[in-house]
Design a protein around this motif. Structure first.
Motif, short mmCIF file in Angstrom:
data_model
loop_
_atom_site.label_atom_id
_atom_site.label_comp_id
_atom_site.label_asym_id
_atom_site.label_seq_id
_atom_site.Cartn_x
_atom_site.Cartn_y
_atom_site.Cartn_z
N PHE A 25 0.86 -1.20 0.00
CA PHE A 25 0.00 0.00 0.00
C PHE A 25 0.88 1.23 0.00
N GLN A 26 0.64 2.13 -0.94
CA GLN A 26 1.37 3.40 -1.00
C GLN A 26 0.41 4.52 -1.34
N ASN A 27 0.58 5.63 -0.64
CA ASN A 27 -0.27 6.80 -0.87
C ASN A 27 0.63 8.02 -1.04
N LEU A 54 -2.85 0.15 -4.06
CA LEU A 54 -3.00 -1.02 -3.19
C LEU A 54 -2.82 -2.27 -4.04
N GLY A 55 -1.77 -3.02 -3.74
CA GLY A 55 -1.46 -4.22 -4.49
C GLY A 55 -1.64 -5.48 -3.67
N SER A 80 7.97 -12.62 -6.81
CA SER A 80 6.70 -12.10 -6.31
C SER A 80 5.89 -11.47 -7.43
N PHE A 81 4.57 -11.51 -7.28
CA PHE A 81 3.64 -10.89 -8.22
C PHE A 81 2.64 -10.06 -7.45
N LEU A 82 2.41 -8.83 -7.91
CA LEU A 82 1.44 -7.93 -7.30
C LEU A 82 0.54 -7.34 -8.37
N SER A 83 -0.75 -7.25 -8.05
CA SER A 83 -1.73 -6.66 -8.96
C SER A 83 -2.42 -5.50 -8.25
N TYR A 84 -2.47 -4.36 -8.92
CA TYR A 84 -3.10 -3.15 -8.38
C TYR A 84 -4.34 -2.86 -9.23
N ARG A 85 -5.49 -2.73 -8.56
CA ARG A 85 -6.73 -2.56 -9.29
C ARG A 85 -7.59 -1.45 -8.66
N LYS A 86 -8.31 -0.74 -9.54
CA LYS A 86 -9.23 0.28 -9.06
C LYS A 86 -10.31 -0.32 -8.17
N SER A 87 -10.65 -1.57 -8.43
CA SER A 87 -11.72 -2.23 -7.66
C SER A 87 -11.35 -2.44 -6.20
N PHE A 94 -2.61 -1.72 -12.77
CA PHE A 94 -1.29 -2.14 -13.26
C PHE A 94 -0.82 -3.35 -12.47
N ASP A 95 0.24 -4.00 -12.96
CA ASP A 95 0.76 -5.21 -12.35
C ASP A 95 2.28 -5.16 -12.32
N GLY A 96 2.86 -6.02 -11.48
CA GLY A 96 4.31 -6.06 -11.39
C GLY A 96 4.84 -7.41 -10.95
#
Length: 235
Positions: A25-27, A54-55, A80-87, A94-96
């Motif tokens: 989480f980053q803001n 938020l991933g 590692s895999f992270l997915s960031y979604r508006k939902s 976006f993804d990483g």
């Protein structure tokens, strides 16, 4: 005997192998970009007004290090895999994927050869503060953190550690070299884009019982030197 040895090796591997969820989480807020007073203004990057990211994802780790602040022998490997979604509260989709591989080999009772290969790959609508960053006190020492940033990053570093020197009980040193590159697309990463860094460091054994050193590093680059004083090794 052969079967028993394989079983012991399998139990050892399983003991050091971990799979688990990952959350990031980053803001970012109160951002300002200063346009040049003369010439053509530049295009502001995605997320220039601030963003929330938020991933959610998963991480696979193998780790048999005995002391993460001063590793003398072992292996660390993470994917590692992270997915960031508006939902789920992110401003952008976006993804990483990140991989981090480190090998530590003892040369003798004091000296250690350490090697790291690191990569970070992002795709989608990636805000500027979430892009892969090259530089800092951990890898590519000599460049400030974020000196180079883009969607994709590859880097490697090699370090020879003398902890401590043979003539001292508390004072040691290191020599290191690193190379890395960033690019907007994975296929655009190539040797011509690589930047390089090298340096030396002094070590002071602060906690003998825990084998933890205070490090003072000087990284040298084509843009000048960088200095770092931190507890624990860079990787």
């Amino acid at each position: 005997m052969y079967i028993q040895a394989r079983q012991r090796l399998l139990r050892k591997l399983v003991k050091n192998f971990f799979v688990g969820p990952q959350v990031d989480f980053q803001n970012l807020y109160n951002t300002r970009f200063k346009q040049p007073t003369e010439g053509q203004p530049f295009e502001l990057p995605l997320g220039h007004e601030g963003s929330t990211s938020l991933g959610l994802g998963v991480s696979v780790v193998y780790d048999n290090r005995h002391n993460v602040l001063n590793v003398r022998k072992g292996l660390f490997s993470e994917l590692s895999f992270l997915s960031y979604r508006k939902s789920w509260a992110s401003h952008y989709n976006f993804d990483g994927i990140t991989f981090d591989n480190r090998v530590f080999r003892p040369i003798n009772r004091r000296d250690v050869l350490a090697w790291q290969v690191y990569g970070s790959f992002m795709w989608g609508n990636v805000p500027f503060n979430m892009k892969s960053l090259l530089g800092g006190d951990m890898i590519m020492r000599g460049f400030y953190q974020g000196r180079y940033r883009d969607n994709n990053l590859v880097s490697t570093q090699l370090e020879y550690r003398m902890l401590p020197f043979g003539f001292s009980k508390r004072i040691g040193g290191t020599v290191f070299a690193a190379a890395g590159a960033v690019a907007p697309k994975l296929g655009q990463l190539n040797v011509r884009q690589f930047v390089y860094a090298a340096g030396v460091g002094l070590r002071y054994l602060m906690f003998p019982k825990k084998d933890i050193f205070l490090r003072a590093d000087m990284g040298l680059t084509s843009e000048g030197p960088g200095f770092y004083i931190i507890t624990g090794e860079a990787f």
